[in-house]
Design an enzyme around this catalytic site. Sequence first.
Site: not given
Length: 388
Positions: A72, A200, A292, A296, A383
Amino acid sequence: MRTQVCIIGGGPSGLLLSQLLHRSGVDTVVLERQSREYVLGRIRAGVLEWGSVETLRAAGVGARMDRDGDPHTGIELAARNRGFRIDLEAFTGKRVMVYGQTEITADLYAARDAMGGVVIDRAEGVTLHDLDRDAPYVTYRRNGTEHRIDCDFVAGCDGFHGVSRKSMPASVLKEYERVYPFGWLGVLSETPPATKEILYANHERGFALCSMRNPSLSRYYIQVPLDEKAENWSDEAFWDELRRRLPPDIADGMVTGPSVEKSVAPLRSFVAEPMQWGRLFLVGDAAHIVPPTGAKGLNLAVGDVHYLWKALEAEYGGYAGAVRGYSDRALARVWNAMRFSWSFTMTMHRFPEQTGYDQRMQETEISYLEQSDSAQRVLAEQYVGLPY
Ligand code: RFL
Ligand code: PHB
């Protein structure tokens, strides 16, 4: 029995460390408390940093991931029912790989079997001895028989509830913890994912996340109170609540179906320092837990494994004392991911005492992210994962 490194725990950390050390000529035995079927049935993380991808390849377990995994280049964020994209690749030159932990564990077991690795499951009463002496050993029971393994080092890869961390003296160990007043209710369903990229969503009813495992397998989460039970949620109730928290265009297009798994996981931040004592090293969830939200947990475990693998390789290669730097190196990376996961969690979730003001602060932070390249770059860098 004798081995060089006795590994406690046959989850991703333990199996990956065993696999990497084997390839470096270091002998290991893995002791796992559960049955192999149980370990292979667990559904957990789904997103790999590129550093984790490369470590799995170095371990010789990258083939299926490279074939079936989905790289991605971005993620999506939403607030006040509006979504926007953060282009991870544009800001960092890196991608993340969507490939489930369940598959990674299966690949690791297959590789260990193919190389004749010793992984002993259903090991009961694992106890660590003489960790501060030159000759540590581990005892356990299997089918009612007592066994002993003598070794040079012990790697505690046995997760948050394992025995390894508890084997360190309380006077040495310092623990830092933050427990969040909510959990995530997760659903796995054999339906096409609602979004192309991971989404998110901050919503006044609570956080929601759209993720996926492959084109016909979706993974969704919604924030729920800490005492919520998965069995209290029918599939219909879950889909209705998820739809309410997503931007309308995504909610309207979402394909739903029966869930194949449904469970609640509490959110926690936890770090144990130091990550080594005598001849014991703590690795992965045995030493730290992240909420979560930043994806990570598994990636930190792979990072620890990388550091310990390199340290033990050097130690056995003739650099006596190479293992001494392990804890400091691992912890520096751990605390960075802790901070990121905490901050992303605080921005995206609804807190019990949250006021209208607090909600506006979150929405403003997310809208600043939408408008500012600098803010997006900071999020993207973390990220995709900081370098080892
Ligand atoms: P694991 O996977 O917990 O493996 C530890 C292994 O040790 C065994 N064990 C023992 N063996 C022998 N003797 C004992 N006394 C033992 N005690 C325990 C256990 O049976 C187990 O097989 O730790 P590891 O290898 O460090 O891997 C860490 C990752 O599993 C973890 O960080 C992530 O899965 C965290 N996590 C998630 N991370 C993400 O990045 N994204 C997610 O969506 C995500 N979802 C999750 C999660 C962790 C969960 N847990 C721990 C309950 C969902 C859940 C439910
Ligand atoms: C998942 O797919 O399970 C997943 C994705 C992103 C996260 C956490 C979990 O931040």
